[in-house]
Design a protein around this motif. Structure first.
Motif, PDB file in Angstrom:
ATOM      1  N   GLU A  72      53.967  75.120  30.626  1.00 35.57           N
ATOM      2  CA  GLU A  72      54.626  74.076  31.420  1.00 35.57           C
ATOM      3  C   GLU A  72      53.890  73.831  32.731  1.00 35.57           C
ATOM      4  O   GLU A  72      53.743  72.683  33.157  1.00 35.57           O
ATOM      5  N   ASP A  75      50.883  71.785  32.064  1.00 35.35           N
ATOM      6  CA  ASP A  75      51.217  70.398  31.721  1.00 35.35           C
ATOM      7  C   ASP A  75      51.878  69.636  32.871  1.00 35.35           C
ATOM      8  O   ASP A  75      52.270  68.483  32.694  1.00 35.35           O
ATOM      9  N   VAL A  76      51.996  70.248  34.048  1.00 30.77           N
ATOM     10  CA  VAL A  76      52.711  69.595  35.144  1.00 30.77           C
ATOM     11  C   VAL A  76      52.047  68.281  35.550  1.00 30.77           C
ATOM     12  O   VAL A  76      52.736  67.330  35.928  1.00 30.77           O
ATOM     13  N   THR A  79      53.230  65.645  33.158  1.00 25.19           N
ATOM     14  CA  THR A  79      54.617  65.305  33.476  1.00 25.19           C
ATOM     15  C   THR A  79      54.684  64.479  34.752  1.00 25.19           C
ATOM     16  O   THR A  79      55.392  63.472  34.813  1.00 25.19           O
ATOM     17  N   LYS A  82      53.894  60.668  34.761  1.00 28.80           N
ATOM     18  CA  LYS A  82      54.942  59.753  34.299  1.00 28.80           C
ATOM     19  C   LYS A  82      55.968  59.448  35.387  1.00 28.80           C
ATOM     20  O   LYS A  82      56.836  58.595  35.193  1.00 28.80           O
ATOM     21  N   ALA A  83      55.876  60.157  36.503  1.00 29.58           N
ATOM     22  CA  ALA A  83      56.840  59.969  37.592  1.00 29.58           C
ATOM     23  C   ALA A  83      56.668  58.591  38.220  1.00 29.58           C
ATOM     24  O   ALA A  83      55.571  58.045  38.274  1.00 29.58           O
ATOM     25  N   ILE A  92      59.466  67.500  40.633  1.00 29.08           N
ATOM     26  CA  ILE A  92      58.920  68.161  39.435  1.00 29.08           C
ATOM     27  C   ILE A  92      58.192  69.445  39.828  1.00 29.08           C
ATOM     28  O   ILE A  92      58.386  70.501  39.230  1.00 29.08           O
ATOM     29  N   TRP A 127      48.332  62.489  41.439  1.00 28.66           N
ATOM     30  CA  TRP A 127      49.233  61.423  40.992  1.00 28.66           C
ATOM     31  C   TRP A 127      48.826  60.097  41.634  1.00 28.66           C
ATOM     32  O   TRP A 127      48.751  59.062  40.968  1.00 28.66           O
TER      33      TRP A 127
END
Length: 133
Positions: A72, A75-76, A79, A82-83, A92, A127
């Motif tokens: 996890e 994979d952050v 994830t 997609k924010a 997250i 991001w």
């Protein structure tokens, strides 16, 4: 034309009759896997084969808690990508960091965790960079 049967086989059971009639109607034509060897027939017997097959079909994996948390954390970025906002990315990261901190305080069963909390600013930076492309 009368079919000759070997001695001792003078009757057709109800089940045999149902199968024969269905076959004559073509009910078994175009069955998936028909004429092919049974899959995994050469593997050793596994009582939970159906559970493993269903998990595979559903995309479910069962990892020891330490490995699941490590996966996890890896994979952050996926994830976070997609924010919709920076605040969501930070939430997250805060959630995964909270679970990492708890796992470091009370190590879960399985292999060593070997994880440290993630840098929220670094994840937010990635991001932003992905959004500007």
């Amino acid at each position: 034309m009368t079919e000759r049967k070997p001695p001792g086989l003078d009757f057709e059971s109800w089940v045999d009759k149902q199968i024969r009639e269905a076959s004559e109607r073509g009910a078994f034509d175009d069955l998936a896997g028909a004429g092919k060897p049974l899959p995994e027939l050469d593997r050793p017997y596994d009582e939970l084969w159906w559970v493993r097959k269903k998990m595979h079909q559903e995309g479910v994996a069962v990892l020891p808690p330490a490995l699941a948390l490590r996966k996890e954390a890896e994979d952050v970025h996926v994830t976070a990508a997609k924010a919709r906002s920076e605040a969501e990315v930070r939430r997250i990261v805060a959630e995964i960091n909270e679970r990492i901190a708890e796992a470091l305080r009370r190590p879960p069963a399985g292999p060593p965790l070997s994880l440290s909390p993630l840098d929220a600013d670094e994840v937010v930076g990635r991001w932003r960079a992905e959004r500007s492309d």
